[in-house]
Design a protein around this motif. Sequence first.
Motif, PDB file in Angstrom:
ATOM      1  N   VAL A 202       0.839  -1.199   0.000  1.00  0.00           N
ATOM      2  CA  VAL A 202       0.000   0.000   0.000  1.00  0.00           C
ATOM      3  C   VAL A 202       0.877   1.254   0.000  1.00  0.00           C
ATOM      4  CG1 VAL A 202      -1.576   1.378   1.421  1.00  0.00           C
ATOM      5  CG2 VAL A 202      -2.019  -1.061   1.069  1.00  0.00           C
ATOM      6  N   ILE A 203       1.884   1.273   0.865  1.00  0.00           N
ATOM      7  CA  ILE A 203       2.765   2.445   0.965  1.00  0.00           C
ATOM      8  C   ILE A 203       3.535   2.660  -0.330  1.00  0.00           C
ATOM      9  CG2 ILE A 203       4.802   3.368   2.141  1.00  0.00           C
ATOM     10  CD1 ILE A 203       3.782   1.890   4.681  1.00  0.00           C
ATOM     11  N   ALA A 204       4.074   1.580  -0.901  1.00  0.00           N
ATOM     12  CA  ALA A 204       4.823   1.695  -2.150  1.00  0.00           C
ATOM     13  C   ALA A 204       3.938   2.220  -3.264  1.00  0.00           C
ATOM     14  CB  ALA A 204       5.419   0.344  -2.533  1.00  0.00           C
ATOM     15  N   SER A 205       2.707   1.737  -3.325  1.00  0.00           N
ATOM     16  CA  SER A 205       1.770   2.194  -4.350  1.00  0.00           C
ATOM     17  C   SER A 205       1.428   3.664  -4.164  1.00  0.00           C
ATOM     18  CB  SER A 205       0.495   1.337  -4.306  1.00  0.00           C
ATOM     19  OG  SER A 205       0.790  -0.019  -4.543  1.00  0.00           O
ATOM     20  N   ALA A 206       1.179   4.054  -2.914  1.00  0.00           N
ATOM     21  CA  ALA A 206       0.843   5.451  -2.627  1.00  0.00           C
ATOM     22  C   ALA A 206       2.011   6.377  -2.949  1.00  0.00           C
ATOM     23  CB  ALA A 206       0.430   5.603  -1.165  1.00  0.00           C
ATOM     24  N   ASP A 226      14.434   1.291  -4.075  1.00  0.00           N
ATOM     25  CA  ASP A 226      14.319   0.294  -3.009  1.00  0.00           C
ATOM     26  C   ASP A 226      12.910   0.271  -2.414  1.00  0.00           C
ATOM     27  OD1 ASP A 226      16.954  -0.394  -3.329  1.00  0.00           O
ATOM     28  OD2 ASP A 226      17.676   0.805  -1.635  1.00  0.00           O
ATOM     29  N   LEU A 227      12.342   1.463  -2.223  1.00  0.00           N
ATOM     30  CA  LEU A 227      11.037   1.566  -1.588  1.00  0.00           C
ATOM     31  C   LEU A 227       9.890   1.129  -2.490  1.00  0.00           C
ATOM     32  CD1 LEU A 227      11.332   4.932   0.384  1.00  0.00           C
ATOM     33  CD2 LEU A 227      10.764   2.719   1.365  1.00  0.00           C
ATOM     34  N   THR A 228      10.065   1.255  -3.792  1.00  0.00           N
ATOM     35  CA  THR A 228       8.936   1.028  -4.708  1.00  0.00           C
ATOM     36  C   THR A 228       9.094  -0.199  -5.595  1.00  0.00           C
ATOM     37  OG1 THR A 228       9.930   2.536  -6.335  1.00  0.00           O
ATOM     38  CG2 THR A 228       8.337   3.477  -4.768  1.00  0.00           C
ATOM     39  N   ARG A 229      10.081  -1.038  -5.312  1.00  0.00           N
ATOM     40  CA  ARG A 229      10.231  -2.267  -6.095  1.00  0.00           C
ATOM     41  C   ARG A 229       8.933  -3.061  -6.104  1.00  0.00           C
ATOM     42  NH1 ARG A 229      10.876  -7.256  -4.330  1.00  0.00           N
ATOM     43  NH2 ARG A 229      11.244  -6.523  -2.198  1.00  0.00           N
TER      44      ARG A 229
END
Length: 297
Positions: A202-206, A226-229
């Motif tokens: 959810v966080i990566a998508s947001a 790194d955060l959005t892989r």
Amino acid sequence: MDLKNATYGIVGLGIMGGSIAKSIRQNILSQADSAGKILVCNRSTACLSQSIAEGVSNIVYTSDNVSKMLPECDVVFICLYPHATLDFLKEHRDHFKSGAIVTDISGVKGIFEKALPEILRPDVDFIIGHPMAGGEKEGYANSDAKFFVNHNYILCPQDFNKEENLDFMRSLVAEMGFTRITETTCDTHDYKIGFTSQLCHVIASALVESAEDPEITAFGGGSFEDLTRIAMINAPLWTELFISNKEKLVNHIENFEKQMEKLKNFISEEKSEELKEMLSHTREQRLKMGSIRTVRK
């Protein structure tokens, strides 16, 4: 039942089903004295042909004739979406081999605990499981037995599970390369996976959606990547996972929002001491989290 002489069935030959089949082939059925087989079923046929050509599977089936495969299988991995797994169990209730071990790979477990007692035959043992491994890309072509090496496998034993079948599953996943086996309840699984997996997606998508400048990543140094892989997401699957675990996931999101609001206020109001204290505490917490392991050998 002997690992190397069992007949394994894989329903759904995507990235996870393919990886399970390859892992069993390479780690268990590669021995000279092995008489075991791998039977696979998939809706599309291209991956079936590929699995035969690669020597991964012995016999392949389409969805139309899976009822002929199931009576031959000692162990069946159902590698479908959660609700599709339940539908498959209902539709093929009478086709499983008596005494078979059947298991799933789903990222939510509460729905199985509620539904299984009404679905299962008493002579078929369904062991609720979740391999904590995989890749971002989809399909059999991206499957790999190495995904499982040094990863965690979660089992959610039920009162109706036979101890000898649980022991078989523990041995099986250990041979597949998993070095941690965590045993827990379905409720605890959904709570913790809601935080460690679903909230992270959810966080990566947001984060990706929040970018106002599509060229902003030209200045990336690795942190964004790194955060959005995990934002390269399988939308139908994760929509089902999010909604199936909505109570626990929404609670995690709300707790996350509180921390974001606190950080935002510290920054906007230039409260450097409070911000420094919070970030120091964050570092300490993360170091503690990294040391936590639940192991069963």
